[in-house]
Design a protein around this motif. Structure first.
Motif, PDB file in Angstrom:
ATOM      1  N   VAL A  53      25.933 -53.108   5.087  1.00 36.79           N
ATOM      2  CA  VAL A  53      26.368 -51.910   5.812  1.00 36.79           C
ATOM      3  C   VAL A  53      25.176 -50.986   6.067  1.00 36.79           C
ATOM      4  CG1 VAL A  53      27.801 -49.828   5.710  1.00 36.79           C
ATOM      5  CG2 VAL A  53      28.724 -52.012   4.926  1.00 36.79           C
ATOM      6  N   GLY A  54      24.331 -50.798   5.052  1.00 34.43           N
ATOM      7  CA  GLY A  54      23.149 -49.951   5.214  1.00 34.43           C
ATOM      8  C   GLY A  54      22.178 -50.516   6.236  1.00 34.43           C
ATOM      9  N   GLY A  55      22.001 -51.844   6.232  1.00 35.18           N
ATOM     10  CA  GLY A  55      21.102 -52.474   7.195  1.00 35.18           C
ATOM     11  C   GLY A  55      21.575 -52.317   8.628  1.00 35.18           C
ATOM     12  N   VAL A  56      22.877 -52.520   8.841  1.00 35.24           N
ATOM     13  CA  VAL A  56      23.445 -52.363  10.185  1.00 35.24           C
ATOM     14  C   VAL A  56      23.322 -50.921  10.657  1.00 35.24           C
ATOM     15  CG1 VAL A  56      25.596 -52.431  11.520  1.00 35.24           C
ATOM     16  CG2 VAL A  56      25.018 -54.333  10.007  1.00 35.24           C
ATOM     17  N   MET A  57      23.655 -49.967   9.766  1.00 36.50           N
ATOM     18  CA  MET A  57      23.547 -48.550  10.124  1.00 36.50           C
ATOM     19  C   MET A  57      22.106 -48.151  10.407  1.00 36.50           C
ATOM     20  SD  MET A  57      26.283 -46.759   7.513  1.00 36.50           S
ATOM     21  CE  MET A  57      25.981 -45.135   8.184  1.00 36.50           C
ATOM     22  N   PHE A  58      21.154 -48.710   9.632  1.00 33.92           N
ATOM     23  CA  PHE A  58      19.736 -48.405   9.833  1.00 33.92           C
ATOM     24  C   PHE A  58      19.269 -48.897  11.199  1.00 33.92           C
ATOM     25  CE2 PHE A  58      15.276 -49.625   9.680  1.00 33.92           C
ATOM     26  CZ  PHE A  58      14.677 -48.466   9.212  1.00 33.92           C
ATOM     27  N   ILE A  59      19.622 -50.134  11.552  1.00 34.60           N
ATOM     28  CA  ILE A  59      19.207 -50.709  12.837  1.00 34.60           C
ATOM     29  C   ILE A  59      19.821 -49.938  14.003  1.00 34.60           C
ATOM     30  CG2 ILE A  59      19.356 -52.756  14.319  1.00 34.60           C
ATOM     31  CD1 ILE A  59      19.267 -54.430  11.732  1.00 34.60           C
ATOM     32  N   LEU A  60      21.137 -49.662  13.905  1.00 38.62           N
ATOM     33  CA  LEU A  60      21.808 -48.907  14.968  1.00 38.62           C
ATOM     34  C   LEU A  60      21.224 -47.502  15.097  1.00 38.62           C
ATOM     35  CD1 LEU A  60      25.649 -49.691  14.799  1.00 38.62           C
ATOM     36  CD2 LEU A  60      24.140 -49.959  16.762  1.00 38.62           C
ATOM     37  N   GLY A  61      21.048 -46.841  13.957  1.00 43.38           N
ATOM     38  CA  GLY A  61      20.511 -45.481  13.971  1.00 43.38           C
ATOM     39  C   GLY A  61      19.106 -45.423  14.537  1.00 43.38           C
ATOM     40  N   PHE A  62      18.269 -46.399  14.157  1.00 44.44           N
ATOM     41  CA  PHE A  62      16.896 -46.451  14.658  1.00 44.44           C
ATOM     42  C   PHE A  62      16.885 -46.634  16.176  1.00 44.44           C
ATOM     43  CE2 PHE A  62      13.253 -48.976  16.026  1.00 44.44           C
ATOM     44  CZ  PHE A  62      12.202 -48.191  15.578  1.00 44.44           C
ATOM     45  N   ALA A  63      17.658 -47.612  16.667  1.00 48.10           N
ATOM     46  CA  ALA A  63      17.671 -47.899  18.107  1.00 48.10           C
ATOM     47  C   ALA A  63      18.195 -46.704  18.903  1.00 48.10           C
ATOM     48  CB  ALA A  63      18.533 -49.133  18.387  1.00 48.10           C
ATOM     49  N   ILE A  70      20.436 -40.026  14.090  1.00 47.51           N
ATOM     50  CA  ILE A  70      19.502 -39.777  12.994  1.00 47.51           C
ATOM     51  C   ILE A  70      20.257 -39.674  11.674  1.00 47.51           C
ATOM     52  CG2 ILE A  70      19.429 -37.231  12.986  1.00 47.51           C
ATOM     53  CD1 ILE A  70      16.358 -37.520  12.738  1.00 47.51           C
ATOM     54  N   LEU A  71      21.511 -39.197  11.733  1.00 46.79           N
ATOM     55  CA  LEU A  71      22.353 -39.169  10.530  1.00 46.79           C
ATOM     56  C   LEU A  71      22.663 -40.592  10.068  1.00 46.79           C
ATOM     57  CD1 LEU A  71      24.866 -36.306  11.451  1.00 46.79           C
ATOM     58  CD2 LEU A  71      22.892 -36.184   9.921  1.00 46.79           C
ATOM     59  N   PHE A  72      23.005 -41.481  11.032  1.00 48.55           N
ATOM     60  CA  PHE A  72      23.261 -42.884  10.709  1.00 48.55           C
ATOM     61  C   PHE A  72      22.004 -43.539  10.140  1.00 48.55           C
ATOM     62  CE2 PHE A  72      27.269 -42.628  12.749  1.00 48.55           C
ATOM     63  CZ  PHE A  72      27.974 -43.763  12.371  1.00 48.55           C
ATOM     64  N   TRP A  73      20.876 -43.234  10.737  1.00 44.38           N
ATOM     65  CA  TRP A  73      19.605 -43.817  10.302  1.00 44.38           C
ATOM     66  C   TRP A  73      19.310 -43.431   8.850  1.00 44.38           C
ATOM     67  CZ3 TRP A  73      14.206 -42.624  12.895  1.00 44.38           C
ATOM     68  CH2 TRP A  73      13.282 -43.591  12.492  1.00 44.38           C
ATOM     69  N   LEU A  74      19.427 -42.149   8.541  1.00 45.10           N
ATOM     70  CA  LEU A  74      19.147 -41.673   7.186  1.00 45.10           C
ATOM     71  C   LEU A  74      20.157 -42.221   6.183  1.00 45.10           C
ATOM     72  CD1 LEU A  74      18.241 -37.947   7.995  1.00 45.10           C
ATOM     73  CD2 LEU A  74      16.662 -39.792   7.365  1.00 45.10           C
ATOM     74  N   LEU A  75      21.441 -42.259   6.588  1.00 51.24           N
ATOM     75  CA  LEU A  75      22.475 -42.793   5.693  1.00 51.24           C
ATOM     76  C   LEU A  75      22.249 -44.283   5.452  1.00 51.24           C
ATOM     77  CD1 LEU A  75      25.013 -42.241   4.087  1.00 51.24           C
ATOM     78  CD2 LEU A  75      26.374 -42.625   6.148  1.00 51.24           C
ATOM     79  N   GLY A  76      21.856 -45.006   6.504  1.00 51.37           N
ATOM     80  CA  GLY A  76      21.555 -46.429   6.359  1.00 51.37           C
ATOM     81  C   GLY A  76      20.407 -46.661   5.393  1.00 51.37           C
ATOM     82  N   MET A  77      19.342 -45.847   5.512  1.00 47.57           N
ATOM     83  CA  MET A  77      18.209 -45.963   4.591  1.00 47.57           C
ATOM     84  C   MET A  77      18.643 -45.669   3.163  1.00 47.57           C
ATOM     85  SD  MET A  77      14.690 -44.577   6.368  1.00 47.57           S
ATOM     86  CE  MET A  77      15.316 -42.968   6.858  1.00 47.57           C
ATOM     87  N   ALA A  78      19.528 -44.678   3.000  1.00 52.07           N
ATOM     88  CA  ALA A  78      20.008 -44.329   1.660  1.00 52.07           C
ATOM     89  C   ALA A  78      20.798 -45.480   1.041  1.00 52.07           C
ATOM     90  CB  ALA A  78      20.877 -43.072   1.734  1.00 52.07           C
TER      91      ALA A  78
END
Length: 271
Positions: A68-78, A24-32
């Motif tokens: 980088v944000g897109g990759v982190m968002f996808i990984l964090g979401f999954a 969830i930290l990765f997801w939020l950071l990716g969105m940011a």
């Protein structure tokens, strides 16, 4: 009997919520990061003219935030939703995606070690392309200035690389006031100056080579980068190993959780 069997195959709550909390930290950071990238493009008017994304001759640093944000968002979401909902498809996707990233990093590291000269040539070409586009994008300009100030360098292999830029070249037909100069980030710093002199690089390359070193950093950024890598080899290797171990750890945890979920599903199916 069936109740005991089900109880022995419970999903590990520790693994489940550790994966959830971590991702969830990765997801939020990716969105940011994606949000910052979209805001930067909005400020530059890119969103109102999408074709301008490909018009820049050099690197638009905003792409780094978006990718980088897109990759982190996808990984964090999954990882986050997969763990919370005990969704084996998302968890397997998380593991495979993370495994592909790990493989690409490993391959890149090996190829960079084997083909050092080719990497150096590509780095030289990359820097020179960005020198040409120095005035075309404010974010690229700030990135180049930061790089030259941090590594105390100028150009890819020297100050004369700035001849590639239409504003700084020394041709007779160049009407720019910056003709035969370099950006202020090439200048040697004077500790006594509180305010940056943005005109310190004007006409510098019209001077003799022996005189230039009194005003600007004459070493190129490629050799300075190589020197920095050699001086900080332990730190760089430690970061890469740490990231690799973290990725392997994430893959193992996700696979362990998948195994627990499938075991529970199987026990429910046979009872």
């Amino acid at each position: 009997m069936s109740g005991n069997q089900h109880k022995g195959n419970d999903v590990s709550c520790c693994i489940k919520y550790f994966i959830f909390g971590f991702n969830i930290l990765f997801w939020l950071l990716g969105m940011a990061l994606v949000g910052i990238g979209l805001w930067a493009w909005s400020e530059k008017g890119v969103l109102s003219n999408i074709s301008s994304i490909t018009d820049l001759g050099g690197l638009d640093p905003v792409w780094l935030f978006m990718v980088v944000g897109g990759v982190m968002f996808i990984l964090g979401f999954a990882g986050c939703i997969g763990a919370l909902r005990e969704n084996t498809f998302l968890l397997k996707f998380f593991s495979v995606f993370l495994g592909i990233i790990f493989f690409l990093e490993l391959t890149t590291g090996v190829l960079a070690f084997v083909f050092k000269d080719w990497i150096k040539d590509q780095l030289n070409l990359f820097i020179n392309n960005n020198i040409r586009a120095y005035r075309d994008d404010i974010d690229l300009q700030n990135l180049i200035d930061f790089t030259q100030e941090y590594w105390e360098c100028c150009g890819a292999f020297g100050a004369d690389d700035w001849n590639l830029n239409i504003y700084f070249n020394c041709t007779d037909g160049n009407p720019s006031r910056e003709k035969c100069g370099v950006p202020f980030s090439c200048c040697t710093k004077d500790p006594a100056e509180d305010v940056i002199n943005t005109q310190c690089g004007y006409d510098i390359r019209a001077k003799l080579d022996s005189q230039q070193k009194d005003y600007i950093n004459v070493k190129g950024c490629v050799p300075q980068f190589e020197k920095w890598l050699q001086d900080n080899l332990t730190l760089v290797a430690g970061i890469f190993i740490g990231v690799a171990l973290l990725q392997i750890f994430g893959i193992c945890l996700a696979q362990n959780l998948v195994s627990d979920i499938e075991a529970v599903q199987a026990s429910c199916f046979f009872t």
